[in-house]
Design an enzyme around this catalytic site. Structure first.
Site, PDB file in Angstrom:
ATOM      1  CE  LYS A   1       9.462   8.370   8.547  1.00 26.20           C
ATOM      2  NZ  LYS A   1       9.253   7.769   9.864  1.00 26.20           N
TER       3      LYS A   1
ATOM      4  N   GLY B   1       2.717  14.889  12.724  1.00 25.43           N
ATOM      5  CA  GLY B   1       1.882  15.818  13.471  1.00 25.43           C
ATOM      6  C   GLY B   1       0.431  15.430  13.623  1.00 25.43           C
TER       7      GLY B   1
ATOM      8  CE  LYS C   1      15.316   5.361  17.607  1.00 22.99           C
ATOM      9  NZ  LYS C   1      15.561   6.147  16.405  1.00 22.99           N
TER      10      LYS C   1
ATOM     11  CG  PHE D   1      19.614   5.766  12.428  1.00 21.79           C
ATOM     12  CD1 PHE D   1      18.333   6.286  12.492  1.00 21.79           C
ATOM     13  CD2 PHE D   1      20.226   5.693  11.176  1.00 21.79           C
ATOM     14  CE1 PHE D   1      17.670   6.731  11.354  1.00 21.79           C
ATOM     15  CE2 PHE D   1      19.578   6.128  10.026  1.00 21.79           C
ATOM     16  CZ  PHE D   1      18.302   6.652  10.126  1.00 21.79           C
TER      17      PHE D   1
ATOM     18  CB  SER E   1      17.158  10.023   9.940  1.00 25.22           C
ATOM     19  OG  SER E   1      17.715  10.578  11.115  1.00 25.22           O
TER      20      SER E   1
ATOM     21  CB  ALA F   1      10.057   4.133  11.839  1.00 25.60           C
TER      22      ALA F   1
ATOM     23  CG  ASN G   1      12.164  11.064   9.249  1.00 21.87           C
ATOM     24  OD1 ASN G   1      12.127  11.347  10.446  1.00 21.87           O
ATOM     25  ND2 ASN G   1      12.814  10.003   8.794  1.00 21.87           N
ATOM     26  CB  THR G   2      11.654  14.847  12.434  1.00 20.60           C
ATOM     27  OG1 THR G   2      12.969  14.442  12.047  1.00 20.60           O
ATOM     28  CG2 THR G   2      11.061  13.783  13.333  1.00 20.60           C
TER      29      THR G   2
ATOM     30  CG  ASN H   1      18.632  13.360  14.257  1.00 20.13           C
ATOM     31  OD1 ASN H   1      18.882  14.560  14.311  1.00 20.13           O
ATOM     32  ND2 ASN H   1      17.442  12.860  14.565  1.00 20.13           N
ATOM     33  CB  THR H   2      22.374   9.491   9.842  1.00 15.83           C
ATOM     34  OG1 THR H   2      21.894   8.727  10.933  1.00 15.83           O
ATOM     35  CG2 THR H   2      23.555   8.773   9.197  1.00 15.83           C
TER      36      THR H   2
ATOM     37  CG  ASN I   1      12.493   2.914   9.002  1.00 12.75           C
ATOM     38  OD1 ASN I   1      13.692   3.098   8.886  1.00 12.75           O
ATOM     39  ND2 ASN I   1      11.598   3.867   8.781  1.00 12.75           N
TER      40      ASN I   1
ATOM     41  CG  ASN J   1      14.399  12.384  17.330  1.00 19.62           C
ATOM     42  OD1 ASN J   1      15.391  11.699  17.030  1.00 19.62           O
ATOM     43  ND2 ASN J   1      13.401  12.608  16.474  1.00 19.62           N
TER      44      ASN J   1
ATOM     45  CG  MET K   1      16.267   9.526  19.334  1.00 20.06           C
ATOM     46  SD  MET K   1      16.491   9.818  21.081  1.00 20.06           S
ATOM     47  CE  MET K   1      16.604   8.158  21.702  1.00 20.06           C
TER      48      MET K   1
END
Ligand SMILES: Cc1cc2nc3c(=O)[nH]c(=O)nc-3n(C[C@H](O)[C@H](O)[C@H](O)COP(=O)(O)O)c2cc1C
Length: 345
Positions: A217, A297, A66, A115, A175, A62, A246-247, A177-178, A139, A111, A113
Protein backbone atom coordinates in the site's frame (compact mmCIF):
# COMPACT_ATOMS: atom_id res chain seq x y z
CA UNK A 1 -32.15 2.64 5.35
CA UNK A 2 -32.18 6.40 5.91
CA UNK A 3 -28.53 7.09 6.55
CA UNK A 4 -28.84 10.89 6.59
CA UNK A 5 -30.72 10.65 9.90
CA UNK A 6 -28.19 8.27 11.41
CA UNK A 7 -25.39 10.49 10.16
CA UNK A 8 -26.93 13.61 11.71
CA UNK A 9 -26.96 11.82 15.08
CA UNK A 10 -23.45 10.41 14.75
CA UNK A 11 -21.99 13.74 13.65
CA UNK A 12 -23.15 15.32 16.92
CA UNK A 13 -20.60 13.13 18.68
CA UNK A 14 -16.82 13.52 18.65
CA UNK A 15 -15.59 11.54 15.60
CA UNK A 16 -13.90 8.75 17.52
CA UNK A 17 -16.93 8.20 19.78
CA UNK A 18 -19.17 8.14 16.68
CA UNK A 19 -16.85 5.56 15.13
CA UNK A 20 -17.16 3.21 18.12
CA UNK A 21 -20.89 3.77 18.51
CA UNK A 22 -21.53 3.06 14.81
CA UNK A 23 -19.52 -0.16 14.89
CA UNK A 24 -21.03 -1.37 18.17
CA UNK A 25 -24.54 -0.59 16.87
CA UNK A 26 -23.77 -2.48 13.67
CA UNK A 27 -22.62 -5.44 15.76
CA UNK A 28 -25.82 -5.38 17.78
CA UNK A 29 -27.96 -5.03 14.65
CA UNK A 30 -26.07 -8.00 13.18
CA UNK A 31 -26.77 -10.13 16.26
CA UNK A 32 -30.45 -9.23 15.95
CA UNK A 33 -30.34 -10.23 12.29
CA UNK A 34 -31.14 -6.70 11.16
CA UNK A 35 -28.14 -5.64 9.09
CA UNK A 36 -28.94 -7.69 6.01
CA UNK A 37 -32.55 -6.43 6.09
CA UNK A 38 -31.43 -2.81 6.17
CA UNK A 39 -28.89 -2.90 3.37
CA UNK A 40 -28.90 -3.49 -0.37
CA UNK A 41 -26.29 -6.02 -1.34
CA UNK A 42 -24.85 -5.69 -4.87
CA UNK A 43 -25.39 -8.50 -7.39
CA UNK A 44 -22.57 -10.95 -7.85
CA UNK A 45 -20.07 -9.47 -10.25
CA UNK A 46 -17.03 -11.68 -9.81
CA UNK A 47 -13.54 -10.51 -10.72
CA UNK A 48 -10.32 -12.46 -10.48
CA UNK A 49 -7.36 -10.52 -9.11
CA UNK A 50 -4.09 -11.79 -7.53
CA UNK A 51 -5.39 -15.32 -8.14
CA UNK A 52 -8.41 -14.69 -5.88
CA UNK A 53 -12.05 -14.62 -6.93
CA UNK A 54 -13.74 -11.48 -5.56
CA UNK A 55 -17.58 -11.69 -5.59
CA UNK A 56 -17.61 -7.99 -6.46
CA UNK A 57 -14.84 -5.41 -6.87
CA UNK A 58 -15.76 -3.06 -3.99
CA UNK A 59 -13.82 -3.48 -0.75
CA UNK A 60 -13.62 -1.89 2.66
CA UNK A 61 -10.27 -0.09 3.07
CA UNK A 62 -7.93 -0.66 5.99
CA UNK A 63 -8.21 1.29 9.24
CA UNK A 64 -11.93 1.11 9.93
CA UNK A 65 -11.70 -2.31 11.57
CA UNK A 66 -8.14 -2.28 12.89
CA UNK A 67 -8.54 -5.36 15.08
CA UNK A 68 -10.82 -7.43 12.86
CA UNK A 69 -13.51 -7.24 15.54
CA UNK A 70 -16.38 -6.22 13.26
CA UNK A 71 -16.08 -8.38 10.17
CA UNK A 72 -19.45 -10.04 10.86
CA UNK A 73 -21.56 -6.87 10.57
CA UNK A 74 -19.27 -5.28 7.97
CA UNK A 75 -19.45 -8.45 5.90
CA UNK A 76 -23.20 -7.91 5.49
CA UNK A 77 -22.87 -4.53 3.81
CA UNK A 78 -22.23 -6.10 0.42
CA UNK A 79 -18.48 -5.62 0.16
CA UNK A 80 -16.63 -7.96 -2.17
CA UNK A 81 -13.73 -7.97 0.31
CA UNK A 82 -12.73 -6.50 3.65
CA UNK A 83 -9.27 -5.35 4.66
CA UNK A 84 -8.65 -5.31 8.41
CA UNK A 85 -5.70 -3.70 10.24
CA UNK A 86 -3.28 -2.06 10.21
CA UNK A 87 -2.12 -4.50 12.86
CA UNK A 88 1.30 -4.26 14.52
CA UNK A 89 3.04 -7.18 16.25
CA UNK A 90 2.46 -5.79 19.76
CA UNK A 91 -0.57 -3.78 20.96
CA UNK A 92 -0.07 -0.01 21.04
CA UNK A 93 -2.30 2.92 22.02
CA UNK A 94 -1.69 5.21 19.02
CA UNK A 95 -1.43 8.98 19.30
CA UNK A 96 -3.08 11.09 22.02
CA UNK A 97 -6.69 12.16 21.39
CA UNK A 98 -8.13 14.07 19.64
CA UNK A 99 -6.63 12.44 16.56
CA UNK A 100 -9.60 12.18 14.19
CA UNK A 101 -11.27 15.21 12.58
CA UNK A 102 -14.24 15.65 10.23
CA UNK A 103 -14.26 18.28 7.48
CA UNK A 104 -17.90 17.95 6.39
CA UNK A 105 -17.77 20.83 3.88
CA UNK A 106 -15.27 18.75 1.93
CA UNK A 107 -16.57 15.23 2.74
CA UNK A 108 -13.11 14.68 4.19
CA UNK A 109 -11.35 13.38 7.28
CA UNK A 110 -7.96 14.15 8.79
CA UNK A 111 -6.57 11.41 11.02
CA UNK A 112 -3.40 10.86 12.98
CA UNK A 113 -4.51 7.70 14.75
CA UNK A 114 -0.97 6.27 14.68
CA UNK A 115 -1.77 2.54 14.35
CA UNK A 116 -3.81 2.23 17.55
CA UNK A 117 -4.49 -1.50 17.68
CA UNK A 118 -4.62 -4.54 19.97
CA UNK A 119 -1.75 -6.39 18.31
CA UNK A 120 -1.44 -9.55 16.21
CA UNK A 121 -2.61 -12.04 18.85
CA UNK A 122 -5.91 -10.20 19.46
CA UNK A 123 -6.60 -9.73 15.75
CA UNK A 124 -5.95 -13.40 15.09
CA UNK A 125 -8.33 -14.55 17.79
CA UNK A 126 -11.01 -12.14 16.48
CA UNK A 127 -10.62 -13.54 12.96
CA UNK A 128 -10.81 -17.12 14.22
CA UNK A 129 -14.03 -16.34 16.08
CA UNK A 130 -15.71 -14.50 13.21
CA UNK A 131 -18.36 -15.98 10.91
CA UNK A 132 -17.25 -13.86 7.95
CA UNK A 133 -16.63 -16.09 4.94
CA UNK A 134 -15.71 -13.52 2.32
CA UNK A 135 -12.32 -12.41 1.05
CA UNK A 136 -10.24 -11.08 3.93
CA UNK A 137 -7.18 -8.87 3.53
CA UNK A 138 -4.96 -8.31 6.55
CA UNK A 139 -2.96 -5.10 6.56
CA UNK A 140 0.30 -5.26 8.52
CA UNK A 141 2.55 -2.54 9.91
CA UNK A 142 5.34 -1.91 12.37
CA UNK A 143 5.21 -0.84 15.99
CA UNK A 144 6.06 2.78 16.74
CA UNK A 145 9.02 1.76 18.92
CA UNK A 146 10.53 -0.57 16.33
CA UNK A 147 13.29 1.42 14.61
CA UNK A 148 12.63 1.95 10.90
CA UNK A 149 15.93 0.18 10.14
CA UNK A 150 14.45 -2.95 11.77
CA UNK A 151 10.97 -2.57 10.30
CA UNK A 152 11.32 -5.76 8.26
CA UNK A 153 11.29 -7.82 11.48
CA UNK A 154 7.77 -6.56 12.28
CA UNK A 155 6.45 -7.05 8.73
CA UNK A 156 7.90 -10.57 8.52
CA UNK A 157 6.39 -11.47 11.87
CA UNK A 158 3.02 -10.08 10.71
CA UNK A 159 3.19 -12.11 7.50
CA UNK A 160 4.05 -15.29 9.29
CA UNK A 161 1.33 -14.97 11.93
CA UNK A 162 -1.56 -14.05 9.59
CA UNK A 163 -0.57 -16.48 6.82
CA UNK A 164 -3.26 -19.05 7.61
CA UNK A 165 -6.01 -16.44 8.10
CA UNK A 166 -5.60 -13.90 5.31
CA UNK A 167 -6.67 -14.29 1.68
CA UNK A 168 -4.18 -11.54 0.91
CA UNK A 169 -1.71 -9.54 2.95
CA UNK A 170 -1.35 -5.76 2.56
CA UNK A 171 1.97 -4.23 3.57
CA UNK A 172 1.49 -0.68 4.80
CA UNK A 173 4.57 1.45 4.17
CA UNK A 174 2.54 4.59 3.55
CA UNK A 175 0.86 5.76 6.74
CA UNK A 176 1.92 9.35 7.43
CA UNK A 177 1.37 8.85 11.18
CA UNK A 178 4.30 6.59 12.06
CA UNK A 179 7.50 8.64 11.88
CA UNK A 180 9.89 7.38 9.20
CA UNK A 181 7.50 4.75 7.80
CA UNK A 182 7.29 6.36 4.37
CA UNK A 183 11.10 6.16 4.08
CA UNK A 184 10.48 2.49 3.33
CA UNK A 185 8.90 3.49 0.00
CA UNK A 186 12.22 4.70 -1.37
CA UNK A 187 15.58 3.56 -2.68
CA UNK A 188 17.53 0.69 -1.16
CA UNK A 189 15.27 0.51 1.90
CA UNK A 190 12.32 -0.32 -0.37
CA UNK A 191 14.21 -2.83 -2.49
CA UNK A 192 15.59 -4.62 0.58
CA UNK A 193 12.19 -4.77 2.26
CA UNK A 194 10.43 -6.11 -0.85
CA UNK A 195 13.15 -8.74 -1.27
CA UNK A 196 12.74 -9.89 2.33
CA UNK A 197 8.95 -10.01 2.00
CA UNK A 198 9.19 -12.10 -1.15
CA UNK A 199 11.70 -14.50 0.38
CA UNK A 200 9.44 -15.03 3.41
CA UNK A 201 6.37 -15.41 1.18
CA UNK A 202 8.17 -18.15 -0.76
CA UNK A 203 9.34 -19.95 2.36
CA UNK A 204 5.86 -19.79 3.93
CA UNK A 205 4.37 -21.05 0.66
CA UNK A 206 6.72 -24.05 0.75
CA UNK A 207 6.24 -24.77 4.48
CA UNK A 208 2.49 -24.26 4.71
CA UNK A 209 1.54 -25.54 1.27
CA UNK A 210 -0.60 -22.60 0.16
CA UNK A 211 0.18 -19.26 -1.43
CA UNK A 212 -1.00 -15.91 -0.04
CA UNK A 213 -0.66 -12.90 -2.35
CA UNK A 214 1.04 -9.81 -0.94
CA UNK A 215 0.16 -6.25 -2.03
CA UNK A 216 1.99 -3.07 -1.04
CA UNK A 217 0.00 0.00 0.00
CA UNK A 218 1.49 3.28 -1.19
CA UNK A 219 1.15 7.00 -0.48
CA UNK A 220 -0.29 9.57 -2.88
CA UNK A 221 2.53 11.98 -2.02
CA UNK A 222 5.03 10.62 -4.55
CA UNK A 223 6.22 12.28 -7.72
CA UNK A 224 6.31 10.47 -11.07
CA UNK A 225 9.92 9.43 -10.65
CA UNK A 226 9.19 7.85 -7.26
CA UNK A 227 6.13 6.09 -8.69
CA UNK A 228 8.18 4.63 -11.56
CA UNK A 229 10.85 3.46 -9.12
CA UNK A 230 8.24 1.87 -6.86
CA UNK A 231 6.52 0.19 -9.83
CA UNK A 232 9.80 -1.24 -11.15
CA UNK A 233 10.80 -2.40 -7.66
CA UNK A 234 7.46 -4.16 -7.24
CA UNK A 235 7.80 -5.85 -10.63
CA UNK A 236 11.36 -6.97 -9.82
CA UNK A 237 10.28 -8.29 -6.42
CA UNK A 238 7.62 -10.65 -7.77
CA UNK A 239 5.07 -9.49 -5.19
CA UNK A 240 1.43 -9.49 -6.22
CA UNK A 241 -0.19 -6.06 -6.27
CA UNK A 242 -0.29 -2.42 -5.29
CA UNK A 243 -2.91 -0.60 -3.23
CA UNK A 244 -3.03 3.08 -4.22
CA UNK A 245 -3.45 5.17 -2.17
CA UNK A 246 -3.21 5.91 1.51
CA UNK A 247 -4.06 9.38 2.92
CA UNK A 248 -2.26 12.56 1.83
CA UNK A 249 -0.23 15.19 3.67
CA UNK A 250 -1.23 17.78 1.07
CA UNK A 251 -3.73 20.33 2.39
CA UNK A 252 -4.09 22.58 -0.66
CA UNK A 253 -7.63 21.36 -1.39
CA UNK A 254 -8.87 22.10 2.14
CA UNK A 255 -6.71 25.14 2.98
CA UNK A 256 -9.78 27.23 3.87
CA UNK A 257 -11.06 24.77 6.48
CA UNK A 258 -10.45 25.66 10.13
CA UNK A 259 -9.11 22.14 10.70
CA UNK A 260 -6.79 22.06 7.71
CA UNK A 261 -3.69 22.55 9.89
CA UNK A 262 -4.35 19.48 12.00
CA UNK A 263 -1.45 17.06 11.58
CA UNK A 264 -2.17 13.71 9.95
CA UNK A 265 -3.42 12.22 6.69
CA UNK A 266 -6.28 13.69 4.69
CA UNK A 267 -8.84 11.33 3.13
CA UNK A 268 -12.14 11.67 1.32
CA UNK A 269 -13.27 13.77 -1.62
CA UNK A 270 -10.24 16.14 -1.80
CA UNK A 271 -7.98 13.09 -2.23
CA UNK A 272 -9.89 11.58 -5.15
CA UNK A 273 -8.15 13.31 -8.02
CA UNK A 274 -4.59 12.85 -6.73
CA UNK A 275 -5.17 9.22 -5.89
CA UNK A 276 -6.57 8.60 -9.39
CA UNK A 277 -3.51 10.30 -10.93
CA UNK A 278 -1.25 8.01 -8.91
CA UNK A 279 -3.23 4.98 -10.10
CA UNK A 280 -2.88 6.17 -13.70
CA UNK A 281 0.88 6.63 -13.26
CA UNK A 282 1.24 3.14 -11.76
CA UNK A 283 -0.93 1.69 -14.50
CA UNK A 284 1.33 3.26 -17.08
CA UNK A 285 4.50 1.97 -15.41
CA UNK A 286 3.13 -1.50 -14.66
CA UNK A 287 1.50 -1.98 -18.07
CA UNK A 288 -0.91 -4.63 -16.80
CA UNK A 289 1.82 -6.80 -15.23
CA UNK A 290 0.56 -6.20 -11.68
CA UNK A 291 -2.97 -5.41 -10.48
CA UNK A 292 -3.88 -2.12 -8.79
CA UNK A 293 -6.42 -1.75 -6.00
CA UNK A 294 -7.69 1.83 -6.22
CA UNK A 295 -8.59 3.75 -3.06
CA UNK A 296 -8.84 7.41 -2.13
CA UNK A 297 -11.81 9.74 -2.14
CA UNK A 298 -14.48 7.48 -3.58
CA UNK A 299 -17.70 9.21 -2.56
CA UNK A 300 -19.95 8.22 -5.46
CA UNK A 301 -20.16 6.04 -8.55
CA UNK A 302 -18.32 8.49 -10.80
CA UNK A 303 -15.25 8.76 -8.55
CA UNK A 304 -15.05 4.95 -8.42
CA UNK A 305 -15.46 4.59 -12.20
CA UNK A 306 -12.58 7.08 -12.66
CA UNK A 307 -10.30 4.72 -10.73
CA UNK A 308 -11.25 1.77 -12.95
CA UNK A 309 -10.69 3.91 -16.05
CA UNK A 310 -7.26 4.89 -14.66
CA UNK A 311 -6.32 1.20 -14.42
CA UNK A 312 -7.56 -0.18 -11.08
CA UNK A 313 -9.00 -3.71 -11.01
CA UNK A 314 -10.65 -3.36 -7.59
CA UNK A 315 -11.60 -0.37 -5.43
CA UNK A 316 -11.85 0.29 -1.70
CA UNK A 317 -13.72 2.85 0.41
CA UNK A 318 -13.43 4.33 3.84
CA UNK A 319 -14.26 8.05 4.20
CA UNK A 320 -17.08 7.90 1.64
CA UNK A 321 -18.79 5.32 3.80
CA UNK A 322 -18.78 7.74 6.76
CA UNK A 323 -20.42 10.48 4.68
CA UNK A 324 -22.70 8.43 2.45
CA UNK A 325 -23.43 5.29 4.50
CA UNK A 326 -23.82 1.70 3.31
CA UNK A 327 -25.82 2.74 0.21
CA UNK A 328 -22.50 3.76 -1.29
CA UNK A 329 -21.47 0.10 -1.66
CA UNK A 330 -24.09 -0.96 -4.24
CA UNK A 331 -23.85 2.46 -5.95
CA UNK A 332 -20.11 2.03 -6.42
CA UNK A 333 -20.51 -1.62 -7.45
CA UNK A 334 -22.91 -0.60 -10.24
CA UNK A 335 -20.60 2.17 -11.48
CA UNK A 336 -17.58 -0.11 -11.43
CA UNK A 337 -19.44 -2.84 -13.34
CA UNK A 338 -20.36 -0.30 -16.00
CA UNK A 339 -16.80 1.06 -16.20
CA UNK A 340 -15.40 -2.48 -16.43
CA UNK A 341 -17.79 -3.51 -19.17
CA UNK A 342 -16.97 -0.33 -21.11
CA UNK A 343 -13.25 -1.11 -20.73
CA UNK A 344 -13.77 -4.68 -21.92
CA UNK A 345 -15.63 -3.59 -25.05
C1 LIG B 1 -9.51 7.14 10.40
C2 LIG B 1 -8.69 6.45 9.36
C3 LIG B 1 -7.81 5.44 9.75
C4 LIG B 1 -7.05 4.79 8.77
N1 LIG B 1 -6.21 3.77 9.16
C5 LIG B 1 -5.52 3.10 8.23
C6 LIG B 1 -4.70 2.00 8.59
O1 LIG B 1 -4.62 1.60 9.76
N2 LIG B 1 -3.99 1.38 7.61
C7 LIG B 1 -4.07 1.76 6.29
O2 LIG B 1 -3.41 1.14 5.44
N3 LIG B 1 -4.86 2.78 5.91
C8 LIG B 1 -5.58 3.45 6.85
N4 LIG B 1 -6.38 4.48 6.46
C9 LIG B 1 -6.39 4.90 5.04
C10 LIG B 1 -7.55 4.29 4.26
O3 LIG B 1 -7.47 2.89 4.22
C11 LIG B 1 -7.56 4.83 2.81
O4 LIG B 1 -6.38 4.42 2.15
C12 LIG B 1 -7.63 6.36 2.77
O5 LIG B 1 -8.45 6.86 3.78
C13 LIG B 1 -8.15 6.87 1.41
O6 LIG B 1 -9.43 6.35 1.15
P1 LIG B 1 -10.80 7.15 1.47
O7 LIG B 1 -10.65 8.53 0.90
O8 LIG B 1 -11.88 6.33 0.83
O9 LIG B 1 -10.92 7.18 2.95
C14 LIG B 1 -7.16 5.16 7.41
C15 LIG B 1 -8.05 6.17 7.04
C16 LIG B 1 -8.82 6.82 7.99
C17 LIG B 1 -9.77 7.90 7.57
Amino acid sequence: MNYSLIRALLFRLPPESAHHLALESARLADRLGLVSRLTNVPHEQPVEVMGLRFPNPVGLAAGLDKNGAYTDPLGQLGFGFIEIGTVTPRPQPGNPKPRLFRLPDYEAIINRMGFNNHGLAALMSNVRRSRYQGILGINIGKNLDTPVAEAATDYLMGMERVWGLADYIAVNVSSPNTPGLRDLQEGDALRRLLEQLKARQESLHRERGHYVPVAVKVAPDMDDRAIRFMAQSLLDSGLDGVIATNTTLDRSAVARDRLSDEAGGLSGRPLAERSTQVIAAFSDALAGRLPIIGVGGITDGASAAAKIEAGASLVQLYTGLIYRGPELVPEVARAVAEAQSKGAR
